[in-house]
Design an enzyme around this catalytic site. Structure first.
Site, short mmCIF file in Angstrom:
data_model
loop_
_atom_site.label_atom_id
_atom_site.label_comp_id
_atom_site.label_asym_id
_atom_site.label_seq_id
_atom_site.Cartn_x
_atom_site.Cartn_y
_atom_site.Cartn_z
N SER A 69 5.06 -1.93 7.51
CA SER A 69 4.56 -0.97 6.51
C SER A 69 5.53 0.20 6.42
CB SER A 69 3.18 -0.48 6.98
OG SER A 69 2.87 0.77 6.45
N TYR B 230 -2.96 3.34 12.67
CA TYR B 230 -2.31 2.36 11.78
C TYR B 230 -0.80 2.60 11.79
CZ TYR B 230 -1.35 -0.35 7.51
OH TYR B 230 -0.86 -1.26 6.60
P1 NAD Z 1 -6.63 -6.84 2.63
O1 NAD Z 1 -7.66 -5.93 3.20
O2 NAD Z 1 -6.79 -7.31 1.23
O3 NAD Z 1 -6.42 -8.08 3.59
C1 NAD Z 1 -6.51 -8.03 4.99
C2 NAD Z 1 -7.22 -9.30 5.47
O4 NAD Z 1 -7.24 -9.30 6.91
C3 NAD Z 1 -8.69 -9.37 5.00
O5 NAD Z 1 -8.94 -10.60 4.35
C4 NAD Z 1 -9.48 -9.25 6.30
O6 NAD Z 1 -10.70 -9.97 6.30
C5 NAD Z 1 -8.50 -9.82 7.32
N1 NAD Z 1 -8.82 -9.42 8.69
C6 NAD Z 1 -9.19 -8.18 9.10
N2 NAD Z 1 -9.44 -8.19 10.41
C7 NAD Z 1 -9.23 -9.46 10.85
C8 NAD Z 1 -9.32 -10.10 12.10
N3 NAD Z 1 -9.69 -9.44 13.21
N4 NAD Z 1 -9.02 -11.42 12.18
C9 NAD Z 1 -8.66 -12.12 11.08
N5 NAD Z 1 -8.55 -11.56 9.86
C10 NAD Z 1 -8.83 -10.24 9.74
O7 NAD Z 1 -5.28 -6.02 2.78
P2 NAD Z 1 -3.77 -6.37 2.46
O8 NAD Z 1 -3.17 -5.11 1.96
O9 NAD Z 1 -3.64 -7.61 1.65
O10 NAD Z 1 -3.23 -6.59 3.93
C11 NAD Z 1 -2.33 -7.60 4.34
C12 NAD Z 1 -1.32 -7.01 5.33
O11 NAD Z 1 -0.42 -6.17 4.61
C13 NAD Z 1 -1.93 -6.12 6.42
O12 NAD Z 1 -1.27 -6.36 7.64
C14 NAD Z 1 -1.64 -4.73 5.93
O13 NAD Z 1 -1.60 -3.80 6.98
C15 NAD Z 1 -0.28 -4.94 5.30
N6 NAD Z 1 0.20 -3.91 4.37
C16 NAD Z 1 -0.49 -3.61 3.24
C17 NAD Z 1 0.01 -2.64 2.39
C18 NAD Z 1 -0.70 -2.26 1.12
O14 NAD Z 1 -0.26 -1.33 0.44
N7 NAD Z 1 -1.78 -2.94 0.76
C19 NAD Z 1 1.19 -1.98 2.69
C20 NAD Z 1 1.87 -2.30 3.85
C21 NAD Z 1 1.37 -3.28 4.69
#
Ligand code: NAD
Length: 273
Positions: free
Chosen positions: A156, A169
């Site tokens: 991130s 985070y």
């Molecule tokens: P999202 O909330 O849509 O998806 C996250 C998924 O992880 C969800 O489906 C959730 O049910 C699952 N999850 C949560 N806890 C869990 C567990 N203990 N075991 C198994 N699954 C679990 O969010 P996203 O943005 O699509 O996230 C995907 C990745 O991208 C994450 O690692 C997030 O930190 C990272 N990320 C997102 C952004 C952004 O701007 N959205 C930026 C940088 C990094």
């Protein structure tokens, strides 16, 4: 060549998009998520479109569950060639109300630095770093001694400079980038590549409440993010796919390991002036 791709957090916005893309390319995708209903929907969609997907309920913080799911995947699809560690996110359990210290925070009823619950910190920190460690320990056993295997983590912008309000985070994502380098070095001679992407800002379930109020209006934080993103907009999940495809490609990225690639509309390049 068709590979077996294991994706954690596959019910989420970003990783479901990776899953659909990789299935379209002919790979078999194992979709793992704590939210079983979410991965069932994605698997049905992929299979209806002619792809090969299977959904598994899996908490990435429970090693014994991951091991059970691993056995099911071996029976259903075969050995894991590619692991995408996508499960992660922030939580209100470890989010301060104020961006900076304000007078009286030490006695306030609201969530401040001083009263952030240790359990909340552990919840977010563990999800983002142990949630990468444990699936890697389990699924990388399939990769040892085989060619063309790799791991992709999701870091991130917080890994470079922490965002206000979300200390656990931020710290955990810095650890994800660091662990990506560590794991890459550890397995380099074994031929297993380990890389990460560092997305900028994408509207997904885990950050929606920080970006929009209950009526759907952009928060002040959204204004700050967009001003700090030279392209002036949020990213779309599909804009990550080029880097994902390249990093997973054993020929095109054959000498690439241990890197974290920012995909951020210029956020990490901009000094703010
Ligand atoms: P999202 O909330 O849509 O998806 C996250 C998924 O992880 C969800 O489906 C959730 O049910 C699952 N999850 C949560 N806890 C869990 C567990 N203990 N075991 C198994 N699954 C679990 O969010 P996203 O943005 O699509 O996230 C995907 C990745 O991208 C994450 O690692 C997030 O930190 C990272 N990320 C997102 C952004 C952004 O701007 N959205 C930026 C940088 C990094």
């Amino acid at each position: 060549m068709s590979k077996v791709v294991v994706i954690t957090g596959a019910g989420g916005v970003l990783c479901s998009s990776f899953a659909e893309f990789l299935a379209e390319k002919g790979h078999k995708v194992a979709l793992l998520d704590i939210n079983e209903a979410a991965v069932n929907v994605i698997a049905d969609k992929i299979n209806a479109a002619g792809g090969c997907a299977k959904a598994y309920a899996c908490n990435v913080l429970k090693k014994e569950i991951i091991e059970q799911v691993h056995q099911q995947i071996l029976a259903d699809l075969g050995k894991c060639d590619i692991l995408i560690n996508g499960a992660g996110g922030n939580s209100p359990k470890c989010t301060t109300v104020h961006e900076e210290y304000e007078k009286g925070d030490e006695d306030a009823e609201i969530s401040t630095f001083f009263n952030l619950p240790t359990e909340g910190f552990d919840f977010v920190f563990d999800l983002n770093i142990k949630g990468v460690l444990l699936p890697s320990q389990v699924f990388m056993t399939d990769m040892v001694g085989r060619k063309g295997c790799c791991v992709l983590n999701i870091s991130s912008m917080n890994a470079y400079r922490p965002l206000t309000k979300i200390p656990a985070y931020s710290a955990a994502k810095a650890a994800v980038s660091n662990f990506t380098s560590w794991l890459a070095v550890h397995f380099a001679k074994e031929g297993i590549r380990v890389n990460a992407i560092a997305p900028g800002f994408f509207v997904t379930n885990q950050n929606r409440s920080l970006l929009f109020d209950t009526e759907g209006n952009p928060t002040a934080r959204t204004g700050k993010i967009l001003r700090a993103t030279p392209m002036g907009r949020f990213g779309e999940a599909t804009e990550l796919l080029g880097a994902v495809e390249w990093l997973l490609d054993e020929e095109k990225a054959s000498f690439v390991t241990g890197v974290t690639i920012p995909i951020d509309g210029g956020f990490s390049a901009y000094s703010g002036v």
